[in-house]
Design a protein around this motif. Structure first.
Motif, PDB file in Angstrom:
ATOM      1  N   GLU A  59       3.202  13.045  39.626  1.00  0.00           N
ATOM      2  CA  GLU A  59       2.779  12.893  41.026  1.00  0.00           C
ATOM      3  C   GLU A  59       3.935  12.715  42.003  1.00  0.00           C
ATOM      4  N   PRO A  60       4.972  11.915  41.683  1.00  0.00           N
ATOM      5  CA  PRO A  60       6.080  11.777  42.645  1.00  0.00           C
ATOM      6  C   PRO A  60       6.779  13.099  42.966  1.00  0.00           C
ATOM      7  N   TRP A  61       6.760  14.024  42.030  1.00  0.00           N
ATOM      8  CA  TRP A  61       7.405  15.310  42.295  1.00  0.00           C
ATOM      9  C   TRP A  61       6.673  16.059  43.410  1.00  0.00           C
ATOM     10  N   GLY A  62       5.351  16.058  43.358  1.00  0.00           N
ATOM     11  CA  GLY A  62       4.582  16.707  44.409  1.00  0.00           C
ATOM     12  C   GLY A  62       4.676  15.972  45.740  1.00  0.00           C
ATOM     13  N   GLU A  63       4.680  14.631  45.677  1.00  0.00           N
ATOM     14  CA  GLU A  63       4.734  13.840  46.895  1.00  0.00           C
ATOM     15  C   GLU A  63       6.075  14.000  47.604  1.00  0.00           C
ATOM     16  N   LEU A  64       7.174  13.991  46.875  1.00  0.00           N
ATOM     17  CA  LEU A  64       8.490  14.172  47.505  1.00  0.00           C
ATOM     18  C   LEU A  64       8.649  15.597  48.030  1.00  0.00           C
ATOM     19  N   HIS A  65       8.064  16.551  47.328  1.00  0.00           N
ATOM     20  CA  HIS A  65       8.060  17.930  47.827  1.00  0.00           C
ATOM     21  C   HIS A  65       7.353  17.982  49.182  1.00  0.00           C
ATOM     22  N   ARG A  66       6.223  17.294  49.297  1.00  0.00           N
ATOM     23  CA  ARG A  66       5.469  17.289  50.552  1.00  0.00           C
ATOM     24  C   ARG A  66       6.252  16.601  51.659  1.00  0.00           C
ATOM     25  N   LEU A  67       6.840  15.450  51.353  1.00  0.00           N
ATOM     26  CA  LEU A  67       7.544  14.673  52.379  1.00  0.00           C
ATOM     27  C   LEU A  67       8.834  15.344  52.837  1.00  0.00           C
ATOM     28  N   ASN A  68       9.581  15.899  51.897  1.00  0.00           N
ATOM     29  CA  ASN A  68      10.909  16.406  52.225  1.00  0.00           C
ATOM     30  C   ASN A  68      10.942  17.901  52.543  1.00  0.00           C
ATOM     31  N   LEU A  69      10.202  18.691  51.787  1.00  0.00           N
ATOM     32  CA  LEU A  69      10.263  20.143  52.004  1.00  0.00           C
ATOM     33  C   LEU A  69       9.161  20.643  52.922  1.00  0.00           C
ATOM     34  N   THR A  70       7.912  20.268  52.642  1.00  0.00           N
ATOM     35  CA  THR A  70       6.799  20.822  53.420  1.00  0.00           C
ATOM     36  C   THR A  70       6.917  20.470  54.892  1.00  0.00           C
ATOM     37  N   THR A  71       7.334  19.254  55.204  1.00  0.00           N
ATOM     38  CA  THR A  71       7.501  18.875  56.606  1.00  0.00           C
ATOM     39  C   THR A  71       8.547  19.755  57.293  1.00  0.00           C
ATOM     40  N   ALA A  72       9.659  19.995  56.617  1.00  0.00           N
ATOM     41  CA  ALA A  72      10.711  20.838  57.192  1.00  0.00           C
ATOM     42  C   ALA A  72      10.258  22.290  57.315  1.00  0.00           C
ATOM     43  N   LEU A  73       9.518  22.774  56.319  1.00  0.00           N
ATOM     44  CA  LEU A  73       8.993  24.139  56.386  1.00  0.00           C
ATOM     45  C   LEU A  73       8.086  24.314  57.593  1.00  0.00           C
ATOM     46  N   ASN A  74       7.141  23.388  57.755  1.00  0.00           N
ATOM     47  CA  ASN A  74       6.175  23.520  58.845  1.00  0.00           C
ATOM     48  C   ASN A  74       6.830  23.379  60.212  1.00  0.00           C
ATOM     49  N   ALA A  75       7.731  22.411  60.337  1.00  0.00           N
ATOM     50  CA  ALA A  75       8.421  22.236  61.624  1.00  0.00           C
ATOM     51  C   ALA A  75       9.260  23.466  61.953  1.00  0.00           C
ATOM     52  N   SER A  76       9.956  23.999  60.952  1.00  0.00           N
ATOM     53  CA  SER A  76      10.796  25.177  61.183  1.00  0.00           C
ATOM     54  C   SER A  76       9.960  26.393  61.552  1.00  0.00           C
ATOM     55  N   ALA A  77       8.872  26.606  60.821  1.00  0.00           N
ATOM     56  CA  ALA A  77       8.009  27.752  61.109  1.00  0.00           C
ATOM     57  C   ALA A  77       7.464  27.688  62.531  1.00  0.00           C
ATOM     58  N   ALA A  78       7.104  26.476  62.970  1.00  0.00           N
ATOM     59  CA  ALA A  78       6.581  26.314  64.324  1.00  0.00           C
ATOM     60  C   ALA A  78       7.663  26.501  65.382  1.00  0.00           C
ATOM     61  N   ALA A  79       8.889  26.105  65.040  1.00  0.00           N
ATOM     62  CA  ALA A  79       9.972  26.131  66.028  1.00  0.00           C
ATOM     63  C   ALA A  79      10.648  27.484  66.163  1.00  0.00           C
ATOM     64  N   ILE A  80      10.642  28.293  65.126  1.00  0.00           N
ATOM     65  CA  ILE A  80      11.416  29.532  65.131  1.00  0.00           C
ATOM     66  C   ILE A  80      11.094  30.442  66.319  1.00  0.00           C
TER      67      ILE A  80
END
Length: 231
Positions: free
Chosen positions: A99-120
């Motif tokens: 579970e921590p692997w998925g949670e850290l993926h969400r906190l660290n990568l998914t947030t950056a992916l979504n913010a970047s996609a919205a900002a580009i």
């Protein structure tokens, strides 16, 4: 020249340092965070040059798009996105499971992916669009118990590299800083016997981030820049 900057994880220790340094330069600065309310006194310390928006789950693509559009409307566009939002967990696979692997993926990568996609789409309209991600020196070679964190931050490194290639002909640079141990109250409490003077201060890391956001760094893209102090 004044820039419009958005800092995710803006209410945290590093986010506050980046935002304060940007406001000091006269940049229009938005702090976005999952926490519903900023720390006491933060808004007053930053003054009128900052916009604070809490209660935003950047792991939700729709929420990320909405807040990026809100910031751009308030600040007359967007020039710089600094992806600070994230989290940390120390755990072994035997003790913590998967579970921590998925949670850290969400906190660290998914947030950056979504913010970047919205900002580009907005950053490509800027004359000097910038994305600065916060990776980790610990992701270069993971130690015991660091697997979930290191894997998610290694993904940030790969995101930085691929976005730099995708956006280099559209005037947007994409770089990442790779800090070692940040000198924060939490880290001091967790490692009370450490020599704190060897660590990287949030203010020092903020200055490196703002260099990458500046016009002086226009020729730098795809860099994974170690910021390790004396660790």
């Amino acid at each position: 020249m004044s820039k419009s900057l958005l800092v995710t994880g803006g209410f945290g220790v590093l986010g506050r340092a980046v935002s304060a340094a940007a406001v000091a330069r006269g940049w229009r600065t938005a702090l976005v965070d999952f926490s519903p309310e900023p720390p006491a006194g933060l808004a007053a310390s930053l003054g009128d040059g900052a916009y604070l928006k809490g209660g935003v789950d950047l792991a939700d693509p729709a929420a990320a798009r909405a807040v990026v559009e809100d910031v751009a409307q308030r600040q007359g566009g967007l020039d710089v996105l600094v992806n600070v939002a994230g989290g940390f967990t120390w755990t072994t696979l035997a003790d913590g499971g998967v579970e921590p692997w998925g949670e850290l993926h969400r906190l660290n990568l998914t947030t950056a992916l979504n913010a970047s996609a919205a900002a580009i789409p907005l950053l490509t309209q800027s004359t000097a669009g910038r994305i600065i991600n916060v990776g980790a020196n610990a992701a270069v070679k993971a130690a015991a118990g660091m697997g979930p964190y290191a894997a998610s931050k290694a993904a940030i490194h790969r995101l930085t590299e691929t976005l730099s290639e995708e956006l280099k002909d559209q005037g947007v640079t994409v770089n990442a800083v790779l800090p070692s141990i940040l000198d924060t109250p939490t880290n001091r409490a967790d490692m009370p016997d450490a020599d704190f003077t060897r660590w990287v201060t949030p203010d020092a890391l903020a200055q490196v981030i703002l260099f990458l956001a500046s016009d002086e760094a226009s020729a730098v893209t795809g860099a994974l820049l170690p910021v390790t102090g004396r660790v």
